[in-house]
Scaffold this motif. Structure first.
Motif, short mmCIF file in Angstrom:
data_model
loop_
_atom_site.label_atom_id
_atom_site.label_comp_id
_atom_site.label_asym_id
_atom_site.label_seq_id
_atom_site.Cartn_x
_atom_site.Cartn_y
_atom_site.Cartn_z
N ARG A 147 15.89 -7.36 8.39
CA ARG A 147 14.54 -6.81 8.42
C ARG A 147 13.50 -7.88 8.10
N ILE A 148 12.32 -7.70 8.71
CA ILE A 148 11.18 -8.57 8.38
C ILE A 148 10.50 -8.06 7.12
N PHE A 149 10.24 -6.76 7.11
CA PHE A 149 9.57 -6.11 5.99
C PHE A 149 10.60 -5.31 5.19
N ARG A 150 10.30 -5.08 3.95
CA ARG A 150 11.22 -4.29 3.13
C ARG A 150 11.30 -2.86 3.66
N MET A 151 10.18 -2.41 4.25
CA MET A 151 10.16 -1.09 4.89
C MET A 151 8.93 -1.01 5.78
N ALA A 152 9.04 -0.32 6.89
CA ALA A 152 7.91 -0.12 7.79
C ALA A 152 7.61 1.38 7.89
N PRO A 153 6.34 1.75 8.13
CA PRO A 153 5.16 0.91 8.35
C PRO A 153 4.78 0.04 7.14
N LEU A 154 3.81 -0.83 7.35
CA LEU A 154 3.49 -1.89 6.40
C LEU A 154 3.11 -1.38 5.02
N HIS A 155 2.46 -0.20 4.95
CA HIS A 155 2.03 0.28 3.63
C HIS A 155 3.22 0.53 2.71
N HIS A 156 4.35 0.91 3.27
CA HIS A 156 5.54 1.11 2.44
C HIS A 156 6.09 -0.23 1.94
N HIS A 157 5.94 -1.26 2.73
CA HIS A 157 6.39 -2.60 2.31
C HIS A 157 5.67 -3.02 1.03
N TYR A 158 4.36 -2.81 1.01
CA TYR A 158 3.59 -3.21 -0.17
C TYR A 158 3.91 -2.32 -1.37
N GLU A 159 4.22 -1.06 -1.12
CA GLU A 159 4.65 -0.20 -2.22
C GLU A 159 5.94 -0.73 -2.86
N LEU A 160 6.89 -1.12 -2.03
CA LEU A 160 8.15 -1.64 -2.54
C LEU A 160 7.99 -3.03 -3.16
N GLU A 161 6.88 -3.69 -2.83
CA GLU A 161 6.57 -4.98 -3.45
C GLU A 161 5.96 -4.80 -4.83
N GLY A 162 5.63 -3.57 -5.19
CA GLY A 162 5.12 -3.31 -6.52
C GLY A 162 3.69 -2.81 -6.59
N TRP A 163 3.01 -2.70 -5.42
CA TRP A 163 1.65 -2.16 -5.42
C TRP A 163 1.72 -0.65 -5.68
N LYS A 164 0.76 -0.15 -6.46
CA LYS A 164 0.64 1.29 -6.64
C LYS A 164 0.08 1.91 -5.36
N GLU A 165 0.40 3.18 -5.14
CA GLU A 165 -0.07 3.84 -3.92
C GLU A 165 -1.58 3.78 -3.80
N SER A 166 -2.29 4.05 -4.89
CA SER A 166 -3.75 4.02 -4.85
C SER A 166 -4.27 2.62 -4.53
N GLN A 167 -3.57 1.58 -4.97
CA GLN A 167 -3.98 0.21 -4.66
C GLN A 167 -3.85 -0.08 -3.18
N VAL A 168 -2.74 0.32 -2.60
CA VAL A 168 -2.54 0.12 -1.17
C VAL A 168 -3.63 0.82 -0.38
N VAL A 169 -3.91 2.06 -0.73
CA VAL A 169 -4.89 2.86 0.01
C VAL A 169 -6.28 2.24 -0.08
N VAL A 170 -6.74 1.95 -1.28
CA VAL A 170 -8.10 1.43 -1.45
C VAL A 170 -8.23 0.05 -0.81
N ARG A 171 -7.21 -0.79 -0.93
CA ARG A 171 -7.29 -2.12 -0.32
C ARG A 171 -7.31 -2.04 1.19
N PHE A 172 -6.57 -1.09 1.78
CA PHE A 172 -6.63 -0.90 3.22
C PHE A 172 -8.00 -0.34 3.63
N TRP A 173 -8.59 0.49 2.77
CA TRP A 173 -9.96 0.96 3.04
C TRP A 173 -10.93 -0.21 3.08
N ILE A 174 -10.82 -1.08 2.10
CA ILE A 174 -11.74 -2.24 2.02
C ILE A 174 -11.60 -3.11 3.26
N ILE A 175 -10.36 -3.34 3.68
CA ILE A 175 -10.13 -4.12 4.90
C ILE A 175 -10.79 -3.45 6.09
#
Length: 363
Positions: A320-348
């Motif tokens: 695998r390239i990512f720990r899990m796809a779609p990408l938001h799950h990869h960042y969750e498994l990397e240790g990001w909290k769900e709210s962090q992933v969401v807000v950071r994707f909003w900012i992007i």
């Protein structure tokens, strides 16, 4: 007495003329859809809960998601209801573009509703088969593309691919090229939004931001003066889509009230497929497919992460390239909290939308 009646009539005529302004109707559509979502939201959630229409969670996903099992889903029906009522209330129902976008949205929403219903009510984890889903998406997408192509005879700009940041760079598509491009934009955007809808509030806020920005492009495209000044193609009648975009933004914000972390309801395929198709159809009509690709960068990256993961997994024999796809799950498994992933994707998304809007002037 006669003078008073004349004054009253004149005041009503002025009021009627005021409500002819697209910008005012777009604002009122946004507020109306927001109000409908906020008012009906609790009722819809109670009904979904009573009918036990709850979300199932992947066993191989992040463990924090196991607590989401049973949360009411198919809440996207609330978004579609709000958009439909509001568009019929404030939109010009003689506008053909408005009907195309509305019917495509409801058509893809129906596909999503059937898929969700089979998964949740019939307890069929596969829902609507991938082949059947793609068939019906293709049928609606090609029908919309064919109809829009027929309208291009009176609007030559519909047959051109506009390249942002360059004032006079366009590529003629021809009827067949236009139909192919339209098909891929509508179906592709629909599935991209659906893939992104995996965390509380993750998909709906980017949809609202991109939809509102497309409303600005629609207003400019439908205004002969603004389109000429900004170097954009003039599409007569496209400005009415600003009202639809206002309704989409209002309905989305109202839904976010209940979908924000921790979510009380999920939109399901009925909402995600429909909203993605709506964005794609609007982008095609206002000739901003490339700008949609830019502003919806989060949707694009999420989709590419799934495609790359699948292709690499098959080619490498299970790696695998990512720990899990779609990408938001990869960042969750990397240790990001769900709210962090969401807000950071909003900012992007906010940054990408601003970059897309800059193409209005940077030419």
């Amino acid at each position: 007495m006669l003078l008073e009646f004349a004054q009253w009539l004149a005041r009503d005529v002025r009021l009627f003329n005021v409500f002819n302004y697209i910008t005012l109707r777009a604002v009122l559509a946004c507020l109306t859809a927001l109000a409908i979502s906020l008012i009906l939201g609790p009722y819809v959630i109670r009904k979904l809960t009573a009918y036990k229409i709850g979300q199932s969670v992947r066993d191989d996903g992040p463990k924090t998601h196991l607590a989401k099992a049973g949360t009411p889903t198919m809440g996207g029906a609330l978004i579609l209801l709000s958009i439909g009522i509001t568009t019929l209330l404030w939109g010009d129902l003689q506008n053909r573009y408005l009907w195309v976008v509305l019917l495509v949205t409801l058509g893809f929403g129906t596909i999503g509703w059937i898929d969700d219903y089979r998964k949740v009510v019939h307890r069929n984890p596969k829902g609507l088969s991938a082949r059947a889903k793609l068939f019906w998406q293709s049928a609606i997408g090609l029908a919309a593309a064919g109809y829009l192509a027929s309208l291009s005879h009176g609007t030559p700009a519909l047959n051109e691919l506009i390249v942002p940041f360059f004032k006079f760079v366009t590529y003629p598509l021809g009827p067949i090229g236009f139909i192919i491009l339209t098909y891929f934009v509508i179906v592709g955007t629909s599935n991209a939004v659906n893939l992104t809808d995996g965390l509380d509030g993750l998909a709906i806020m980017p949809t609202v931001l991109v939809g509102a920005a497309l409303g600005i492009f629609a207003y400019v495209a439908g205004h002969s003066g603004f389109s000429r000044y900004l170097g954009l193609p003039y599409i007569p009648g496209a400005g009415e889509l600003t009202v639809f975009c206002g309704a989409l933004a209002g309905a989305g914000l109202g839904f976010l009230w209940f979908n924000a972390y921790p979510a009380e309801v999920f939109m399901g395929d009925v909402g995600a497929l429909a909203l993605g198709a709506a964005l794609g159809t609007i982008a095609v009509i206002v000739r901003q497919e490339i700008v949609l690709f830019i502003m919806g960068g989060v949707f694009v990256v999420e989709t590419l992460s799934v495609m790359l993961q699948v292709l690499y997994f098959k080619a490498s024999g299970g790696r695998r390239i990512f720990r899990m796809a779609p990408l938001h799950h990869h960042y969750e498994l990397e240790g990001w909290k769900e709210s962090q992933v969401v807000v950071r994707f909003w900012i992007i998304t906010m940054m990408l939308v601003l970059f897309g809007l800059s193409t209005l002037k940077l030419r």
